[in-house]
Design a protein around this motif. Structure first.
Motif, mmCIF file in Angstrom:
data_model
loop_
_atom_site.group_PDB
_atom_site.id
_atom_site.type_symbol
_atom_site.label_atom_id
_atom_site.label_comp_id
_atom_site.label_asym_id
_atom_site.label_seq_id
_atom_site.Cartn_x
_atom_site.Cartn_y
_atom_site.Cartn_z
ATOM 1 N N MET A 483 0.813 -1.216 0.000
ATOM 2 C CA MET A 483 0.000 0.000 0.000
ATOM 3 C C MET A 483 0.850 1.272 0.000
ATOM 4 O O MET A 483 0.514 2.254 -0.649
ATOM 5 C CB MET A 483 -0.927 0.014 1.222
ATOM 6 N N LEU A 484 1.961 1.238 0.734
ATOM 7 C CA LEU A 484 2.742 2.462 0.928
ATOM 8 C C LEU A 484 3.864 2.658 -0.085
ATOM 9 O O LEU A 484 4.149 3.785 -0.489
ATOM 10 C CB LEU A 484 3.324 2.491 2.351
ATOM 11 N N LEU A 485 4.515 1.561 -0.497
ATOM 12 C CA LEU A 485 5.703 1.696 -1.363
ATOM 13 C C LEU A 485 5.428 2.419 -2.679
ATOM 14 O O LEU A 485 6.179 3.332 -3.048
ATOM 15 C CB LEU A 485 6.326 0.314 -1.645
ATOM 16 N N PRO A 486 4.360 2.065 -3.435
ATOM 17 C CA PRO A 486 4.120 2.792 -4.696
ATOM 18 C C PRO A 486 3.953 4.297 -4.475
ATOM 19 O O PRO A 486 4.452 5.105 -5.268
ATOM 20 C CB PRO A 486 2.817 2.167 -5.223
ATOM 21 N N ASN A 490 6.385 7.231 -5.893
ATOM 22 C CA ASN A 490 5.848 8.348 -6.691
ATOM 23 C C ASN A 490 6.235 9.699 -6.095
ATOM 24 O O ASN A 490 6.579 10.641 -6.806
ATOM 25 C CB ASN A 490 4.310 8.250 -6.770
ATOM 26 N N TRP A 491 6.183 9.771 -4.758
ATOM 27 C CA TRP A 491 6.532 11.018 -4.063
ATOM 28 C C TRP A 491 8.004 11.363 -4.280
ATOM 29 O O TRP A 491 8.358 12.499 -4.560
ATOM 30 C CB TRP A 491 6.214 10.873 -2.575
ATOM 31 N N LEU A 492 8.876 10.320 -4.182
ATOM 32 C CA LEU A 492 10.313 10.539 -4.389
ATOM 33 C C LEU A 492 10.607 10.974 -5.821
ATOM 34 O O LEU A 492 11.439 11.853 -6.060
ATOM 35 C CB LEU A 492 11.100 9.254 -4.067
ATOM 36 N N ARG A 496 12.336 14.443 -7.172
ATOM 37 C CA ARG A 496 13.568 14.465 -8.012
ATOM 38 C C ARG A 496 13.341 15.162 -9.341
ATOM 39 O O ARG A 496 14.281 15.601 -9.982
ATOM 40 C CB ARG A 496 14.015 13.014 -8.283
ATOM 41 N N ALA A 497 12.077 15.186 -9.794
ATOM 42 C CA ALA A 497 11.784 15.797 -11.110
ATOM 43 C C ALA A 497 12.179 17.265 -11.104
ATOM 44 O O ALA A 497 11.960 17.987 -10.119
ATOM 45 C CB ALA A 497 10.309 15.641 -11.416
ATOM 46 N N PRO A 498 12.798 17.740 -12.205
ATOM 47 C CA PRO A 498 13.202 19.155 -12.248
ATOM 48 C C PRO A 498 11.992 20.076 -12.195
ATOM 49 O O PRO A 498 10.993 19.859 -12.860
ATOM 50 C CB PRO A 498 13.936 19.283 -13.603
ATOM 51 N N GLN A 499 12.073 21.086 -11.347
ATOM 52 C CA GLN A 499 10.956 22.031 -11.193
ATOM 53 C C GLN A 499 10.992 23.038 -12.342
ATOM 54 O O GLN A 499 12.059 23.502 -12.740
ATOM 55 C CB GLN A 499 11.099 22.795 -9.850
#
Length: 503
Positions: A483-486, A490-492, A496-499
Motif C-alpha cells: 500500500m505504501l511503497l508505490p 511516486n513522491w520521491l 527528483r523531477a526538475p521544477q
C-alpha cells in the motif's frame, strides 16, 4: 525417490490400459464442453455423474472425474476470450485481456497461449504433486486463520490497486462485491442477513451468476445501448497461431503463473481466484508492454492467469489425497466419490490404495497431453465464431447466459437478478469502475470475514494475534508495503523531477 518413480511407472501402466485411456479421453472432452457453458462447471457435472459411475471400477471413475475437472479449466477460457463470458470463476481474469485481444484480431494467439499455458502449468504442477505432495500439505496444515486472513487482505490490496484506474475506484468495486458476498446466511452463526426479506437471497447469490451478469450480459447491453449503430462485425479474424514475439512474452508468464498457482491449490482457503488475480497483477507490473493492458490486450495477461488457474487446480489434489481435505467444491465431490467406494482419503491412502493414487497422478500427465491435442486444432474452429455479425452473436450470448444461469437452480428469480447485475455492469462501465474486483470481493469477502473471526477467537478478542504469529506478521508487513511503497516511490520521483523555472 526411487520408490516414487517405480510407483509412478506402475500408475502409468494402469492408466495406460485401453479402458482407462477411453475414460480419460471422454472426461477431457466432456470437461472442455462443460467449461464452455457458463453456469454448469465441473462440480455440478461430477455431482450429476456420480450415480451413473457408481458401477464403474474406482480407478476408472476417478480418472474420468479428473479429466472433467481439468477439461473444464481449458474450456472455460474459450468463452472468456471469445465472448467475454467466463465459463468458470477461475477464467474470469482471462476475459480481461483475452477479450480485448479477440476484439483486435488476436483471438488465435490468446486461445493458443491459453491452451499451451494450461498444458505447461498442468504438467509442471503434476510433477510437483508427484515429488512434493506430502511435504507441501504438511506445511499448509501449519497455516491457521490469522495467516489466511492476512493472505486475503493481501489479495484485496493487490487487486484493488492493480485492476482499477485508481485505487479508490478499485476499492469501491471491491466493497460492492463484498456487500453482495455477505448476503444470505452467516457461515459461523447461521444468522440470515442482508436479504431484505427476499427468501431467494437466503442461500446467497451465486458467483457464476454475478460473473455472467457483469461480464456477458453487461457486454451485450452496453453494445446495444452505446455501440449498436455500428454494423461492423464484433472482431476481425487474424492469425490462429502465436508469433515469435508472443512466444517470447508468454513463456516467462506461464512459469510465474505456475509457481503462483500451485501453492494456492494446496491450501484450504486457496482456490483459483486469488492466484489468477495475483498472476494478472504480477504480469501487469513486470510487463514491458504496459500500454497494451486494458486497451488492445496483452498476451501476458492471458498466459499468466491461465497457467496459475491450471496449476492451482492440480494443487488441490495434494491436500485431497494426503490429508482428505478438499480445497474446492469439485475436490469435495471427488472426496465423496472416493468415500462412496469405501476409500478414505488421508495420510494412509498412499499405503491402502497405492494403485489408485498413482494411476490418478499418471492420468493427469496423459490428460494434459490429450487436452492439448484436443484444444490446439480447435483454435481455428473457435475463432470462426468471431465471423458471426454482432447482433446475432450477442443474442446468442444472452440465450447462452440465460440457459446456464437458469440451469444452476431452475429459478426465474436468478434470471431477473442476472439482468439487474447486467445493468449494474453497464453503469460501472459508463463510470469507469472496474468489474473484476467485484468478483474478488464477492468470493473472498465471506471467507476473509470467517477467517478473521476465527483468528480473533484464537486470540481471545485481541487484534495482536495477527502480529504475534511470524507468518501472519510477515504477510501484514507485505500488505503495508504494497500500500505504501508505490506512493512513496511516486513522491520521491516527483521530488527528483526538475521544477519548472518561473518567468
Amino acid at each position: 525417490m526411487g520408490d516414487t518413480w517405480n510407483l509412478l511407472l506402475q500408475g502409468f501402466a494402469t492408466a495406460g490400459t485401453p479402458v482407462n485411456l477411453l475414460w480419460a479421453f471422454v472426461g477431457c472432452a466432456l470437461g472442455t464442453a462443460i467449461g464452455v457453458l457458463p453456469g454448469l462447471g465441473p462440480a455440478v457435472t461430477v455431482a450429476m455423474l456420480l450415480p451413473i459411475t457408481a458401477q464403474v471400477e474406482p480407478t476408472a471413475s476417478m480418472i474420468f472425474f479428473a479429466g472433467i475437472y481439468y477439461g473444464a479449466m481449458y474450456g472455460g477460457s474459450t468463452t472468456s476470450i471469445l465472448l467475454n463470458t467466463p465459463g468458470e470463476t477461475g477464467t474470469m481474469v482471462t476475459a480481461l485481456e483475452g477479450f480485448k485481444m479477440a476484439r483486435n484480431g488476436r483471438a488465435g494467439a490468446a486461445l493458443a497461449t491459453s491452451a499451451i499455458g494450461s498444458f505447461v502449468a498442468g504438467t509442471i504442477a503434476t510433477v510437483l504433486v508427484t515429488l512434493f505432495a506430502p511435504m507441501v500439505a504438511e506445511f499448509a496444515v501449519k497455516l491457521g486463520p490469522p495467516e489466511y486472513a492476512m493472505l486475503m487482505l493481501l489479495a484485496f490490496t493487490t487487486v484493488s490497486a492493480v485492476l482499477g484506474q485508481s485505487t479508490l475506484r478499485g476499492l469501491t468495486a471491491l466493497f460492492i462485491g463484498m456487500a453482495i458476498g455477505l448476503v444470505g446466511m452467516d457461515q459461523i452463526s447461521g444468522q440470515v442477513r442482508y436479504t431484505g426479506g427476499v427468501p431467494e437471497f437466503m442461500d446467497g447469490i451465486e458467483v457464476v451468476l454475478v460473473a455472467v451478469g457483469l461480464f456477458a450480459v453487461s457486454e451485450c447491453l452496453y453494445n446495444a445501448l452505446y455501440e449498436g449503430r455500428s454494423s461492423a462485425q464484433l472482431n476481425t479474424m487474424g492469425k490462429v497461431h502465436m508469433t515469435r514475439d508472443e512466444w517470447k512474452r508468454s513463456w516467462p508468464a506461464w512459469l510465474r503463473g505456475t509457481f503462483l498457482g500451485f501453492p494456492f491449490g494446496t491450501i484450504p482457503a486457496g482456490g483459483t481466484e486469488i492466484p489468477t488475480f495475483l498472476s494478472y497483477a504480477t504480469e501487469r507490473k513486470l510487463s514491458a508492454h504496459k500500454e497494451q493492458f486494458g486497451t488492445v490486450g496483452a498476451i501476458e495477461g492471458v498466459a499468466g492467469p491461465e497457467a496459475a488457474n491450471n496449476a492451482a487446480v492440480t494443487g488441490t489434489l495434494v491436500p485431497l489425497l494426503t490429508l482428505g481435505i478438499p480445497t474446492s467444491v469439485t475436490a469435495a465431490i471427488l472426496l465423496s466419490a472416493l468415500q462412496g467406494y469405501g476409500i478414505n482419503a488421508g495420510p494412509q491412502l498412499f499405503q491402502t490404495s497405492s494403485g489408485l493414487v498413482w494411476a490418478l497422478i499418471a492420468s493427469l500427465y496423459i490428460g494434459n497431453v490429450m487436452l492439448l491435442v484436443l484444444n490446439l486444432p480447435l483454435v481455428g474452429l473457435w475463432v470462426k465464431l468471431l465471423k458471426i455479425p454482432r447482433a446475432p452473436l450477442y443474442a446468442g450470448i444472452l440465450i447462452f447466459a440465460t440457459v446456464g444461469v437458469y440451469g444452476m437452480r431452475q429459478s426465474s428469480f436468478d434470471l431477473y437478478l442476472m439482468a439487474g447485475i447486467g445493468l449494474l455492469g453497464v453503469m460501472m462501465r459508463r463510470f469507469d469502475l472496474p468489474t473484476a474486483p467485484v468478483i474478488v470481493g464477492m468470493i473472498l469477502g465471506p471467507l476473509a470475514e470467517a477467517q478473521m473471526r476465527n483468528a480473533l477467537s484464537i486470540g481471545e478478542g485481541h487484534w495482536s494475534v495477527f502480529i504475534q504469529r511470524p507468518m501472519s506478521a510477515t504477510l501484514l508487513a507485505v500488505v503495508v508495503a504494497a500500500m505504501l511503497l508505490p506512493r512513496l516511490l511516486n513522491w520521491l520521483q516527483s521530488r527528483r523531477a526538475p521544477q519548472p523555472v518561473a518567468g
